[in-house]
Write a protein that holds these residues in place. Structure first.
Motif, short mmCIF file in Angstrom:
data_model
loop_
_atom_site.label_atom_id
_atom_site.label_comp_id
_atom_site.label_asym_id
_atom_site.label_seq_id
_atom_site.Cartn_x
_atom_site.Cartn_y
_atom_site.Cartn_z
N ASP A 175 0.82 -1.20 0.00
CA ASP A 175 0.00 0.00 0.00
C ASP A 175 0.86 1.26 0.00
O ASP A 175 2.04 1.22 0.34
N VAL A 176 0.23 2.37 -0.38
CA VAL A 176 0.90 3.68 -0.43
C VAL A 176 0.04 4.69 0.34
O VAL A 176 -1.17 4.72 0.18
N GLU A 177 0.70 5.49 1.17
CA GLU A 177 0.01 6.54 1.92
C GLU A 177 0.52 7.89 1.44
O GLU A 177 1.71 8.06 1.18
N ILE A 178 -0.40 8.85 1.31
CA ILE A 178 -0.09 10.18 0.77
C ILE A 178 -0.31 11.25 1.85
O ILE A 178 -1.33 11.23 2.54
N HIS A 179 0.64 12.19 1.95
CA HIS A 179 0.51 13.32 2.88
C HIS A 179 1.18 14.56 2.30
O HIS A 179 1.91 14.47 1.31
N PHE A 180 0.98 15.69 2.95
CA PHE A 180 1.69 16.92 2.60
C PHE A 180 3.15 16.83 3.06
O PHE A 180 4.07 17.13 2.32
N HIS A 181 3.35 16.44 4.32
CA HIS A 181 4.67 16.42 4.94
C HIS A 181 4.92 15.05 5.58
O HIS A 181 3.97 14.37 5.97
N SER A 182 6.19 14.69 5.73
CA SER A 182 6.51 13.40 6.35
C SER A 182 6.00 13.31 7.79
O SER A 182 5.62 12.25 8.25
N GLU A 183 5.97 14.44 8.49
CA GLU A 183 5.52 14.46 9.89
C GLU A 183 4.06 14.06 10.03
O GLU A 183 3.62 13.67 11.11
N ASP A 184 3.28 14.18 8.94
CA ASP A 184 1.86 13.85 8.99
C ASP A 184 1.62 12.37 9.31
O ASP A 184 0.58 12.01 9.85
N TRP A 185 2.60 11.51 9.00
CA TRP A 185 2.47 10.08 9.30
C TRP A 185 2.22 9.89 10.80
O TRP A 185 1.31 9.18 11.21
N ARG A 186 3.05 10.55 11.60
CA ARG A 186 2.90 10.44 13.07
C ARG A 186 1.73 11.28 13.57
O ARG A 186 1.02 10.87 14.49
N LYS A 187 1.52 12.45 12.98
CA LYS A 187 0.39 13.29 13.41
C LYS A 187 -0.94 12.56 13.25
O LYS A 187 -1.85 12.70 14.05
N HIS A 188 -1.05 11.77 12.19
CA HIS A 188 -2.28 11.00 11.94
C HIS A 188 -2.27 9.65 12.66
O HIS A 188 -3.19 8.87 12.49
N ARG A 189 -1.20 9.39 13.39
CA ARG A 189 -1.03 8.19 14.23
C ARG A 189 -1.03 6.89 13.43
O ARG A 189 -1.45 5.84 13.93
#
Length: 162
Positions: free
Chosen positions: A78-92
């Motif tokens: 799978d692939v996850e898309i965000h604005f910034h790399s930090e969003d991975w942790r922000k979105h938990r």
């Protein structure tokens, strides 16, 4: 139902513009970027054989069953898309087992930090890829084309990844 209406103001050519996460997902879905000599943020060679199926209805990663070549090794996941790399942790996502099959974290902007801590709940490190430097059009041009297609009710047949 998924919440893909995350909107951010990003720098544009003529001031800041509002971009939603769905726009970045659309760029990935249509592979609307230059795909020559792609590399992850850690310098791994990347080739996209299939971006995966856009997940617009259920919880979990944005794209399911992508097919990539990473450092000459074929991988699927799978692939996850965000604005910034930090969003991975922000979105938990690092605490959510729905994201354990993620093989690539795609962001619009490159990571600011040197340490890459994008990991699954199981501790697997996920490679990151930044789209911004591979776009063949400015964000304003992409948003304008999307608006015109939406208003006109048609999809352009012009080539995208030049």
């Amino acid at each position: 139902m998924r919440d893909t209406q995350i909107v951010r103001e990003v720098p544009g050519l003529y001031g800041s513009i509002k971009v939603d996460e769905k726009t970045i997902q659309k760029i990935w879905a249509e592979q609307n970027f230059n795909q020559l000599k792609l590399k992850t943020e850690l310098g791994e060679k990347l080739k996209i054989l299939s971006p995966g199926t856009w997940n617009q209805t259920e919880e979990g990663p944005d794209f399911k069953n992508a097919h990539l070549v990473l450092n000459r090794k074929e991988i699927r996941g799978d692939v996850e898309i965000h604005f910034h790399s930090e969003d991975w942790r922000k979105h938990r996502h690092n605490e959510d087992s729905n994201y354990n099959r993620v093989i690539l974290h795609v962001t619009l902007f490159p990571s600011k930090a040197k340490a890459r801590d994008t990991k699954t709940k199981g501790g697997k490190i996920i490679p990151q890829f930044s789209l911004l430097q591979h776009l063949t059009q400015s964000l304003e041009e992409l948003l304008e084309a999307q608006a015109i297609e939406s208003l006109a009710g048609y999809k352009s047949n012009l080539p995208k990844n030049l």
